[in-house]
Design an enzyme around this catalytic site. Structure first.
Site, mmCIF file in Angstrom:
data_model
loop_
_atom_site.group_PDB
_atom_site.id
_atom_site.type_symbol
_atom_site.label_atom_id
_atom_site.label_comp_id
_atom_site.label_asym_id
_atom_site.label_seq_id
_atom_site.Cartn_x
_atom_site.Cartn_y
_atom_site.Cartn_z
ATOM 1 N N GLY A 46 -58.676 32.181 67.219
ATOM 2 C CA GLY A 46 -59.055 33.557 66.944
ATOM 3 C C GLY A 46 -60.277 33.649 66.047
ATOM 4 O O GLY A 46 -61.169 34.476 66.266
ATOM 5 N N CYS B 253 -44.690 34.098 69.269
ATOM 6 C CA CYS B 253 -45.444 34.580 68.119
ATOM 7 C C CYS B 253 -44.577 35.380 67.163
ATOM 8 O O CYS B 253 -44.764 35.328 65.950
ATOM 9 C CB CYS B 253 -46.625 35.415 68.597
ATOM 10 S SG CYS B 253 -46.141 36.812 69.655
ATOM 11 N N GLU C 247 -46.935 28.569 60.725
ATOM 12 C CA GLU C 247 -46.273 28.850 61.998
ATOM 13 C C GLU C 247 -45.976 27.516 62.692
ATOM 14 O O GLU C 247 -46.874 26.855 63.203
ATOM 15 C CB GLU C 247 -47.155 29.729 62.890
ATOM 16 C CG GLU C 247 -46.456 30.163 64.160
ATOM 17 C CD GLU C 247 -47.299 31.114 64.996
ATOM 18 O OE1 GLU C 247 -46.737 32.024 65.613
ATOM 19 O OE2 GLU C 247 -48.535 30.928 65.034
ATOM 20 N N GLY D 113 -53.141 33.922 70.842
ATOM 21 C CA GLY D 113 -53.054 32.487 70.592
ATOM 22 C C GLY D 113 -53.100 32.188 69.109
ATOM 23 O O GLY D 113 -52.658 32.971 68.270
ATOM 24 N N SER D 114 -53.695 31.056 68.773
ATOM 25 C CA SER D 114 -53.671 30.564 67.399
ATOM 26 C C SER D 114 -54.737 31.227 66.536
ATOM 27 O O SER D 114 -55.752 31.720 67.017
ATOM 28 C CB SER D 114 -53.896 29.047 67.387
ATOM 29 O OG SER D 114 -55.242 28.745 67.725
#
Length: 503
Positions: free
Chosen positions: A250, A303, A403, A245-246
């Site tokens: 994290g 990703c 991102e 995930g992000s």
């Protein structure tokens, strides 16, 4: 006429979801539910429980009992191998219904189902691959270093209870990448799917139960990151957290793991570059392939999408023209329509975020070549953004550094090999990269200099037996191959005297 997916929901026979704890399906303790809104139409599709801290505790305790006292961690290699292969075959047999459930979850079009990496077939291959490691990874026997006659041995043992937290964008592959090596190693699991892609994951769990997995080995808690995910990552009886995930989440997981020193595997996204040199085999194909990773299927919500194109000035205009043509060929709408190639953004929050990036990029001086707007008419209720290309991007612009997670390509010119490598590595991320050249020496030299976990030469592919993960802030650890299996084990040393005297 407004787009609707309700008839497809009825055809699939979608049922409201439940938690799966210690071999039983059940609602949340307080009865709270989450209503899933389809990203292409905004319609409510179904509901599933929002697991409470009490539900999460029940799931972790069930996994703990199954690990400490149950048969799975002590099962013979042959038993695990057979079950994993049996499950892989069930996945293949149920491909059609799984893809339809995913289209109701995250609106990935059925036309994209044949692309390997996000497919059900890839997930099945991951389970087959990890079944092959069960009886092949062990420890060592080592000679004595000092002291009396003794035997020194090492063993690989399952790490314990694993919290596996999935994103919404590639449920089949990411379920497999976490669950397959954990089960192969003998771990037990508490799984939390994304609240934006739950129904397809629940069906994958149903098939795993059908394959014969013992009660308590895999448990599922559903709901958003808070409270469900937060309760899971902080639980003291969880030994390892595996998360995709992000970066923001994290970092929270790393902080939360510090109290009990949980083992952590993280895949946290990227800003992957494609480097296109003037001797690329086909400039147009390089542009269309790069643009395809940013627009087709997931609409850049991947990703490893190559969202920075670093293009040599000699072929810059040629690349831009082909990228613009590819952007104009992308179709979007009803994911069950065979002519649709791309998805909407997953929710209105992400829609607003991507539109904000596009607006700020123009204000910063990037040239909008195509896209950047939303469709109207029957698609107006969905979270759609037209495929977008920016030219004349500087590598210090926000659009080149953050991102975006949307169908947006930033094209950046370069003049030399050294400049291309410098620009590619000038990022906080390091997940993937691509190199397009006909010069084998250049390809190898540049690939070795790039700070990225996976580099593709004249193409890019994820495969079950290859490690996948990132450098820098793209994460910790690898998924895929032997490295993934070993990440779900602990290494133990045992020393045994071979004489009556103590060592």
């Amino acid at each position: 006429m407004t787009l609707t997916v309700r008839p497809h929901r009825d055809e699939v026979g979608l049922k409201d979801g439940q938690l799966y704890v210690d071999g039983a399906w059940r609602p949340a303790a307080d009865g709270a539910t989450w209503t899933h809104l389809h990203p292409a139409s905004g319609e409510p599709i179904g509901e599933f429980p929002i697991a409470t801290m009490s539900d999460v505790d029940d799931a972790v305790l069930a996994a703990r009992r199954a690990f400490d006292d149950g048969p799975w961690p002590r099962s013979r290699a042959g038993q695990r191998i057979q079950l994993l292969h049996r499950y892989a075959q069930l996945l293949r047999e149920h491909t059609d219904e799984l893809q339809r459930l995913q289209a109701l979850d995250n609106s990935i079009p059925l036309s994209f189902g044949g692309v390997y990496a996000p497919s059900v077939g890839a997930a099945a291959d991951v389970f087959d691959h990890h079944a092959g490691w069960v009886d092949k990874v062990g420890g060592q026997t080592l000679p004595p270093y000092q002291g009396g006659d003794h035997l020194a041995m090492t063993f690989r043992e399952p790490i314990g209870v694993v919290a596996a937290i999935l994103p919404w964008n590639a449920p089949f592959l990411l379920f497999a990448q976490k669950v397959a090596p954990a089960l192969a190693a003998g771990c037990t699991i508490v799984l939390k799917p994304s609240e934006y892609c739950t129904f397809s994951v629940l069906h994958m769990v149903e098939l795993l139960v059908e394959a014969g997995l013992p009660d308590g080995v895999l448990n599922v808690v559903t709901g958003p990151g808070d409270p469900t995910g937060a309760a899971l990552i902080t639980h003291p009886l969880v030994d390892k957290v595996s998360f995709t995930g992000s970066r923001a989440v994290g970092r929270r997981i790393v902080e939360a793991s510090a109290g009990t020193l949980k083992r952590v595997s993280l895949e946290l996204g990227g800003k992957s570059p494609t480097l296109v040199f003037p001797d690329a085999p086909d400039i147009g194909l390089a542009a269309m392939t790069t643009m395809g990773t940013v627009t087709m299927g997931l609409s850049g919500q991947a990703c490893v999408a190559h969202t920075r194109a670093l293009v040599h000035r000699e072929v810059y205009d040629q690349f831009l023209a082909a990228a613009e043509m590819m952007a104009g060929a992308i179709t979007y709408g009803d994911p069950f329509d065979a002519g649709v190639l791309a998805s909407p953004l997953i929710n209105t929050r992400q829609l607003d975020r991507v539109l904000g990036f596009i607006e700020r990029a123009q204000e910063a001086g990037a040239k909008l070549v195509t896209g950047g707007t939303r469709p109207d008419g029957e698609l107006a209720a969905g979270n759609f953004v037209r495929p977008t290309v920016f030219a004349d991007v500087a590598n210090d612009m926000e659009i080149a550094r953050e991102e975006v997670f949307g169908p947006v390509l930033a094209v950046i010119p370069f003049a030399s090999d050294d400049e291309a490598v410098r620009l590619a590595n000038d990022t906080e991320y390091g997940l993937g990269a691509g190199v397009y050249t006909s010069d084998a020496k250049r390809a190898f030299r540049v690939a070795r200099r790039l700070r990225a976990g996976t580099v593709g030469i004249n193409g890019f592919q994820l495969e079950p037996h290859l490690p996948f993960g990132g450098f820098k802030q793209s994460g910790l650890g690898r998924e895929g191959g032997r490295s993934a299996f070993e990440a779900y084990t602990e290494l133990k040393t045992v020393m045994m005297p071979l004489t009556e005297e103590l060592m």
